[in-house]
Structures are given as structure tokens and as C-alpha cells.
Design a protein around this motif. Structure first.
Motif, mmCIF file in Angstrom:
data_model
loop_
_atom_site.group_PDB
_atom_site.id
_atom_site.type_symbol
_atom_site.label_atom_id
_atom_site.label_comp_id
_atom_site.label_asym_id
_atom_site.label_seq_id
_atom_site.Cartn_x
_atom_site.Cartn_y
_atom_site.Cartn_z
ATOM 1 N N GLY A 1 -54.243 -32.884 -26.426
ATOM 2 C CA GLY A 1 -53.673 -32.679 -25.110
ATOM 3 C C GLY A 1 -53.813 -31.225 -24.690
ATOM 4 O O GLY A 1 -54.410 -30.405 -25.396
ATOM 5 N N ASP A 2 -53.253 -30.911 -23.536
ATOM 6 C CA ASP A 2 -53.347 -29.544 -23.009
ATOM 7 C C ASP A 2 -52.260 -28.662 -23.641
ATOM 8 O O ASP A 2 -51.410 -28.091 -22.956
ATOM 9 N N ASP A 3 -52.314 -28.550 -24.943
ATOM 10 C CA ASP A 3 -51.357 -27.772 -25.720
ATOM 11 C C ASP A 3 -52.096 -26.586 -26.322
ATOM 12 O O ASP A 3 -52.889 -26.747 -27.251
ATOM 13 N N PRO A 4 -51.877 -25.364 -25.792
ATOM 14 C CA PRO A 4 -52.661 -24.214 -26.255
ATOM 15 C C PRO A 4 -52.612 -23.983 -27.760
ATOM 16 O O PRO A 4 -53.625 -23.620 -28.368
ATOM 17 N N THR B 1 -58.758 -23.906 -22.615
ATOM 18 C CA THR B 1 -59.741 -23.847 -23.702
ATOM 19 C C THR B 1 -60.409 -22.490 -23.825
ATOM 20 O O THR B 1 -60.612 -21.994 -24.942
ATOM 21 N N ARG B 2 -60.753 -21.865 -22.717
ATOM 22 C CA ARG B 2 -61.445 -20.576 -22.794
ATOM 23 C C ARG B 2 -60.568 -19.528 -23.485
ATOM 24 O O ARG B 2 -61.022 -18.800 -24.384
ATOM 25 N N GLY B 3 -59.310 -19.448 -23.067
ATOM 26 C CA GLY B 3 -58.407 -18.487 -23.694
ATOM 27 C C GLY B 3 -58.141 -18.804 -25.151
ATOM 28 O O GLY B 3 -58.062 -17.891 -25.991
ATOM 29 N N CYS B 4 -58.023 -20.078 -25.471
ATOM 30 C CA CYS B 4 -57.790 -20.474 -26.863
ATOM 31 C C CYS B 4 -58.987 -20.112 -27.739
ATOM 32 O O CYS B 4 -58.823 -19.677 -28.890
ATOM 33 N N PRO C 1 -65.164 -15.803 -24.294
ATOM 34 C CA PRO C 1 -65.073 -14.830 -25.389
ATOM 35 C C PRO C 1 -66.250 -13.867 -25.353
ATOM 36 O O PRO C 1 -67.366 -14.235 -24.941
ATOM 37 N N ALA C 2 -66.040 -12.653 -25.790
ATOM 38 C CA ALA C 2 -67.046 -11.598 -25.625
ATOM 39 C C ALA C 2 -68.389 -11.940 -26.261
ATOM 40 O O ALA C 2 -69.434 -11.497 -25.780
ATOM 41 N N SER C 3 -68.397 -12.731 -27.342
ATOM 42 C CA SER C 3 -69.649 -13.037 -28.041
ATOM 43 C C SER C 3 -70.378 -14.241 -27.475
ATOM 44 O O SER C 3 -71.440 -14.629 -27.989
ATOM 45 N N ALA C 4 -69.861 -14.849 -26.408
ATOM 46 C CA ALA C 4 -70.389 -16.119 -25.917
ATOM 47 C C ALA C 4 -71.755 -15.969 -25.258
ATOM 48 O O ALA C 4 -72.088 -14.930 -24.680
ATOM 49 N N SER C 5 -72.522 -17.037 -25.331
ATOM 50 C CA SER C 5 -73.733 -17.202 -24.520
ATOM 51 C C SER C 5 -73.519 -18.414 -23.627
ATOM 52 O O SER C 5 -72.676 -19.271 -23.922
#
Length: 253
Positions: free
Chosen positions: A43-46, A77-80, A118-122
Motif C-alpha cells: 500500500g501507500d505506506d512510506p 516511491t521516489r522519496g522512499c 535519487p542522485a544516482s538514477a538514470s
């Protein structure tokens, strides 16, 4: 390398929406001679999302995460992902360019956040509306919308994991439906052709033969073995649900 999926969204756990991603991923992998090892619904649970992503990053496995990368307050999701990696959440330069190109001045103040990874993402290209997903190592994040998510998963597999694709020879398998008429099944046939574009579908009607005196249709699927098996099982189930009596058809190499 094992393959897993995380499928995120309260609407799935509450029953407001039915998940379509799991079966789609199974088909997408099978078309490449691959198979799914595990799946997890969240679910939407961080806290749960972050914990699941920590496990995914640590596993070294190939993982696809569906949902939660939009711009609304329930998209965690992005922040997690950033917290699980211990990285900052920053707007990716390519994502900024794509989002500004799509929305212009209306990209601000909120839509631009869909490019904060996240900083390392592509990035993972989105062929539908250009708003990208992203990858961090072997964990890949795509939207919850099937029309966007599925081609993005295919792009990841074909671009970064072609070495995992199987080169197994194609097979052909099928079944026979007694007293079936082509005209009654055209819509169903088109549905399966659209659902399984990697397979070749065949339909051979007969008014009867020495082996089977009754009118019948011989159906067949050919392609990668795992995908053929999935398609044929679904096809048989669909025909039986419509009341057709089935006969086995010998498999052809």
C-alpha cells in the motif's frame, strides 16, 4: 539473475482497482525466455515501501517497481527510493528537459517533481507522455499506468538485460475446439493477438475429417516455449468459458 516485482498502491489492496501488472510482467518475461521469481504488493505506506526497496537494492536481483512516482501527495516511491539508498532526491537534468518540453511553464511548481529521482538514477524513456521513469542499479521504477509501464519494462529488458534472454528454439502448441465457428470467435482471437504480439497465432477451420468428423477449428500458438504455454492455457480457459468442447492437438517442434 532472479526477477521480482513490487506493485504499489492502496487502490489495489482495497479492491478499487484490479492489478494487471503481474500477469503482464509474466508474459513480457516469458517472451524473452525469462520467468518471474517473486512479487510483492504494497500500500501507500512510506515505511513499508522504503523497507521493501532496501531489500530490493541489497538483493542484487532485477526488480521492477510499479506505481507511486507521480506528483501527488500519495506518491511516495521516489522519496522512499532515495532514503533507501541514502541519497538526495534531485531533479534529473534529462527529466527536467522532458517535463519542461511536455508542459512548458505549467511544469512548475508541481509537475517538475515527477523528475526528482535519487542522485544516482538514470532515466527510463516513457513512449506515451514522455514523463520518464528511472533506474537505480538493477531496480527499475515505472508508473502505475499499464499503457506506459509495460513498454518501459520491455525497453529496460531489451536495452540492459539482453544477455538474460533465452535463445531457446520456438515451439508450436495448440488445441482443437469442436463445433466452433470462426465468425463467433474473431473478437476473442483479436484480443489474444493483441495480448501476445510476440507469438504467431493460427486458426485452421475444418468441416470435419477422418480423425474428427465434426466441424471444428484447430488453433495454434508458436514462439518461445514459456510464453506459448501461458497463452495456450489462457486460450483454453477462454474457450471453455464459452462452452466449447476441446481436444488436444499434438505439439509441433
Amino acid at each position: 539473475m532472479k526477477v521480482g516485482v513490487l506493485i504499489i498502491g492502496d487502490e489495489l489492496l482495497s479492491g478499487k482497482r484490479q492489478d494487471k501488472h503481474l500477469q503482464a510482467v509474466i508474459r513480457i518475461l516469458a517472451a524473452r525466455g525469462m520467468k518471474l521469481a517473486w512479487a510483492e504488493y504494497l500500500g501507500d505506506d512510506p515505511q513499508r515501501i522504503e523497507a521493501a526497496l532496501r531489500r530490493a537494492f541489497a538483493s542484487g536481483e532485477l526488480v521492477f517497481s510499479f506505481g507511486g512516482i507521480g506528483a501527488t501527495p500519495d506518491d511516495h516511491t521516489r522519496g522512499c527510493a532515495a532514503r533507501a539508498l541514502g541519497e538526495l532526491l534531485t531533479v534529473h537534468p534529462q527529466a527536467r528537459e522532458l517535463i519542461e518540453g511536455r508542459f512548458g511553464a505549467e511544469a512548475y511548481p508541481h509537475r517538475i517533481n515527477m523528475g526528482a529521482f535519487p542522485a544516482s538514477a538514470s532515466i527510463i524513456p516513457n513512449p506515451v507522455n514522455q514523463i520518464p521513469g528511472f533506474s537505480c542499479g538493477n531496480v527499475h521504477f515505472v508508473p502505475g499506468f499499464p499503457s506506459m509501464a509495460w513498454p518501459m519494462v520491455e525497453w529496460v529488458l531489451d536495452t540492459h538485460y539482453r544477455q538474460l534472454h533465452s535463445d531457446s528454439p520456438d515451439v508450436e502448441q495448440g488445441c482443437i475446439a469442436l463445433r466452433a465457428k470462426e465468425g463467433d470467435l474473431i473478437s476473442l482471437m483479436q484480443e489474444f493477438v493483441d495480448r501476445y504480439p510476440a507469438l504467431r497465432f493460427s486458426c485452421l477451420p475444418s468441416f470435419g475429417s477422418e480423425a474428427i468428423p465434426e466441424m471444428h477449428i484447430e488453433f495454434g500458438f508458436s514462439g518461445q516455449p514459456a510464453l506459448v504455454a501461458i497463452a495456450l492455457a489462457e486460450w483454453r480457459q477462454a474457450l471453455q468459458a464459452r462452452g466449447y468442447e476441446l481436444r488436444e492437438r499434438p505439439a509441433a517442434a
